[in-house]
Scaffold this motif. Structure first.
Motif, short mmCIF file in Angstrom:
data_model
loop_
_atom_site.label_atom_id
_atom_site.label_comp_id
_atom_site.label_asym_id
_atom_site.label_seq_id
_atom_site.Cartn_x
_atom_site.Cartn_y
_atom_site.Cartn_z
N ASN A 1 11.40 -0.58 -11.03
CA ASN A 1 10.70 -0.20 -9.79
C ASN A 1 10.87 -1.30 -8.75
OD1 ASN A 1 9.12 1.44 -8.17
ND2 ASN A 1 7.24 0.43 -8.80
N SER B 1 12.75 8.94 -14.49
CA SER B 1 12.73 10.13 -13.63
C SER B 1 13.52 11.23 -14.31
CB SER B 1 13.33 9.83 -12.26
OG SER B 1 14.71 9.63 -12.36
N VAL C 1 6.02 5.87 -15.09
CA VAL C 1 6.22 4.47 -15.48
C VAL C 1 6.32 4.39 -17.00
CG1 VAL C 1 5.15 3.48 -13.43
CG2 VAL C 1 3.73 4.01 -15.39
N SER D 1 10.84 2.24 -15.16
CA SER D 1 10.36 3.56 -14.77
C SER D 1 11.38 4.62 -15.15
CB SER D 1 10.11 3.60 -13.27
OG SER D 1 9.21 2.57 -12.90
N LEU E 1 8.30 3.46 -6.42
CA LEU E 1 7.03 4.05 -6.88
C LEU E 1 5.93 3.17 -6.30
CD1 LEU E 1 7.80 4.84 -10.63
CD2 LEU E 1 8.14 6.28 -8.63
N ARG F 1 2.87 0.54 -7.75
CA ARG F 1 3.14 0.20 -9.16
C ARG F 1 3.80 -1.16 -9.19
NH1 ARG F 1 0.70 3.64 -12.79
NH2 ARG F 1 0.79 5.74 -11.96
N THR G 1 8.75 11.39 -11.45
CA THR G 1 8.87 10.01 -11.92
C THR G 1 7.66 9.63 -12.76
OG1 THR G 1 7.84 9.16 -9.91
CG2 THR G 1 10.25 9.26 -9.94
#
Length: 136
Positions: A123, A87, A97, A85, A76, A79, A95
């Motif tokens: 991430n 999904s 966070v 994170s 990502l 970020r 996705t």
């Protein structure tokens, strides 16, 4: 997490209103860690996380590590490194966070007639998950 331990997890299903699920540990080595929660389009989820993991020499928790020069290379991009994170299914199409806590509403436009699991991941760079280790 050992495959045997995961075999004892509940069968993936949608959660009812007000229902919750606790995961004993999320494996930071997996690019998509299954939660056994099937995502309902348009449903709102409150997600909380605690614990630590290590990426090579960096110890982090769900809020990740702030080091902007590395951020563009994350799964990502832009970020925080190692930010917890989520999904919908094993894809980066939907996705979001999480960090220590978030409230997230699933997209309405999920593929019809197909339920996808909520997946979790730190991430990280796509090629660097092999050096991640759970600590607590």
């Amino acid at each position: 997490m050992a495959p045997l331990a995961r075999a004892a997890w509940p069968v993936p299903r949608e959660l009812g209103v007000g229902e919750w699920r606790i995961l004993p540990e999320v494996c930071p080595r997996e690019t998509f860690f299954p939660t056994s929660v099937l995502v309902t389009p348009g449903a709102t989820y409150r997600i909380s996380a605690a614990g630590l993991w290590r990426d090579l020499w960096i110890t982090v928790g769900p809020d990740g590590w702030w080091f902007p020069p590395f951020h563009p290379f994350n799964r990502l991009p832009w970020r925080r490194m190692f930010f917890l994170s989520g999904s919908v299914g094993p894809s980066l199409m939907h996705t979001f966070v999480i960090g220590r806590q978030t409230t997230w509403t699933a997209p309405q436009d999920l593929p019809p007639g197909r339920s996808e699991q909520l997946m979790l991941f730190p991430n990280d760079w796509e090629s660097k998950y092999d050096n991640n280790r759970a600590l607590s």
